[in-house]
Motif scaffolding. Structure first.
Motif, mmCIF file in Angstrom:
data_model
loop_
_atom_site.group_PDB
_atom_site.id
_atom_site.type_symbol
_atom_site.label_atom_id
_atom_site.label_comp_id
_atom_site.label_asym_id
_atom_site.label_seq_id
_atom_site.Cartn_x
_atom_site.Cartn_y
_atom_site.Cartn_z
ATOM 1 N N LEU A 1 -20.355 26.745 -27.983
ATOM 2 C CA LEU A 1 -19.644 25.720 -28.751
ATOM 3 C C LEU A 1 -18.692 24.918 -27.870
ATOM 4 N N GLN A 2 -18.028 25.572 -26.931
ATOM 5 C CA GLN A 2 -17.130 24.853 -26.025
ATOM 6 C C GLN A 2 -17.915 23.878 -25.151
ATOM 7 N N GLU A 3 -19.101 24.281 -24.728
ATOM 8 C CA GLU A 3 -19.942 23.381 -23.931
ATOM 9 C C GLU A 3 -20.391 22.184 -24.771
ATOM 10 N N ALA A 4 -20.713 22.417 -26.040
ATOM 11 C CA ALA A 4 -21.108 21.319 -26.929
ATOM 12 C C ALA A 4 -19.947 20.349 -27.133
ATOM 13 N N ILE A 5 -18.740 20.874 -27.283
ATOM 14 C CA ILE A 5 -17.565 20.009 -27.440
ATOM 15 C C ILE A 5 -17.355 19.169 -26.185
ATOM 16 N N LYS A 6 -17.499 19.790 -25.031
ATOM 17 C CA LYS A 6 -17.352 19.063 -23.759
ATOM 18 C C LYS A 6 -18.388 17.941 -23.657
ATOM 19 N N THR A 7 -19.632 18.257 -24.018
ATOM 20 C CA THR A 7 -20.706 17.261 -23.965
ATOM 21 C C THR A 7 -20.434 16.131 -24.957
ATOM 22 N N ALA A 8 -19.967 16.470 -26.155
ATOM 23 C CA ALA A 8 -19.672 15.460 -27.169
ATOM 24 C C ALA A 8 -18.529 14.554 -26.717
ATOM 25 N N ARG A 9 -17.511 15.126 -26.110
ATOM 26 C CA ARG A 9 -16.396 14.307 -25.612
ATOM 27 C C ARG A 9 -16.858 13.329 -24.543
ATOM 28 N N MET A 10 -17.734 13.813 -23.656
ATOM 29 C CA MET A 10 -18.252 12.923 -22.613
ATOM 30 C C MET A 10 -19.084 11.808 -23.237
ATOM 31 N N ALA A 11 -19.859 12.135 -24.274
ATOM 32 C CA ALA A 11 -20.660 11.115 -24.954
ATOM 33 C C ALA A 11 -19.762 10.095 -25.636
ATOM 34 N N ILE A 12 -18.673 10.539 -26.247
ATOM 35 C CA ILE A 12 -17.730 9.618 -26.897
ATOM 36 C C ILE A 12 -17.094 8.697 -25.861
ATOM 37 N N GLU A 13 -16.688 9.262 -24.732
ATOM 38 C CA GLU A 13 -16.093 8.449 -23.663
ATOM 39 C C GLU A 13 -17.078 7.420 -23.132
ATOM 40 N N ALA A 14 -18.367 7.762 -23.167
ATOM 41 C CA ALA A 14 -19.402 6.834 -22.711
ATOM 42 C C ALA A 14 -19.799 5.841 -23.799
ATOM 43 N N GLY A 15 -19.190 5.974 -24.994
ATOM 44 C CA GLY A 15 -19.473 5.038 -26.079
ATOM 45 C C GLY A 15 -20.659 5.407 -26.936
ATOM 46 N N SER A 16 -21.166 6.623 -26.797
ATOM 47 C CA SER A 16 -22.337 7.050 -27.562
ATOM 48 C C SER A 16 -21.917 8.005 -28.677
ATOM 49 N N LEU A 17 -21.441 7.430 -29.780
ATOM 50 C CA LEU A 17 -20.978 8.238 -30.894
ATOM 51 C C LEU A 17 -22.117 9.008 -31.562
ATOM 52 N N MET A 18 -23.287 8.404 -31.630
ATOM 53 C CA MET A 18 -24.431 9.082 -32.252
ATOM 54 C C MET A 18 -24.856 10.295 -31.426
ATOM 55 N N ARG A 19 -24.835 10.154 -30.118
ATOM 56 C CA ARG A 19 -25.172 11.304 -29.246
ATOM 57 C C ARG A 19 -24.166 12.425 -29.468
ATOM 58 N N ALA A 20 -22.879 12.091 -29.559
ATOM 59 C CA ALA A 20 -21.847 13.102 -29.797
ATOM 60 C C ALA A 20 -22.082 13.795 -31.137
ATOM 61 N N ALA A 21 -22.388 13.004 -32.163
ATOM 62 C CA ALA A 21 -22.633 13.578 -33.488
ATOM 63 C C ALA A 21 -23.850 14.498 -33.466
ATOM 64 N N TYR A 22 -24.887 14.111 -32.758
ATOM 65 C CA TYR A 22 -26.092 14.928 -32.668
ATOM 66 C C TYR A 22 -25.802 16.253 -31.960
#
Length: 95
Positions: free
Chosen positions: A63-84
């Protein structure tokens, strides 16, 4: 949902505290096969408990790895990727 650990016996809080004191004279023959109202707690094998804790630690790491990946996706402007990523992580191993 994970399954509960198998119970191997029951012990009262007083006896549990006394078992920690080598001078108490209490030994493991004080264990019960049945619960005694609200004054006893279930006992499990230490190895079973440690294995369950290791499973939980692995789940937390995932779960911590998923949160890290989602944060990076948000910073890159990919909200859908973060949500997925978060949606997949929250489904858990049962999905």
């Amino acid at each position: 949902m994970s399954e509960p650990l198998p119970t191997i016996g029951y012990i009262s809080h007083i006896v549990a505290d006394a078992l920690r004191d080598p001078t108490s004279g209490i030994n493991t023959t004080q264990l019960r096969a049945e619960p005694n109202g609200g004054v006893s707690e279930a006992l499990v094998f230490r190895s079973d408990a440690l294995a369950k804790l290791a499973e939980k630690d692995a789940e937390i790491d995932k779960l911590q790895e998923a949160i890290k990946t989602a944060r990076m996706a948000i910073e890159a402007g990919s909200l859908m990727r973060a949500a997925y990523v978060l949606d997949e992580a929250l489904k858990g191993p049962e999905a």
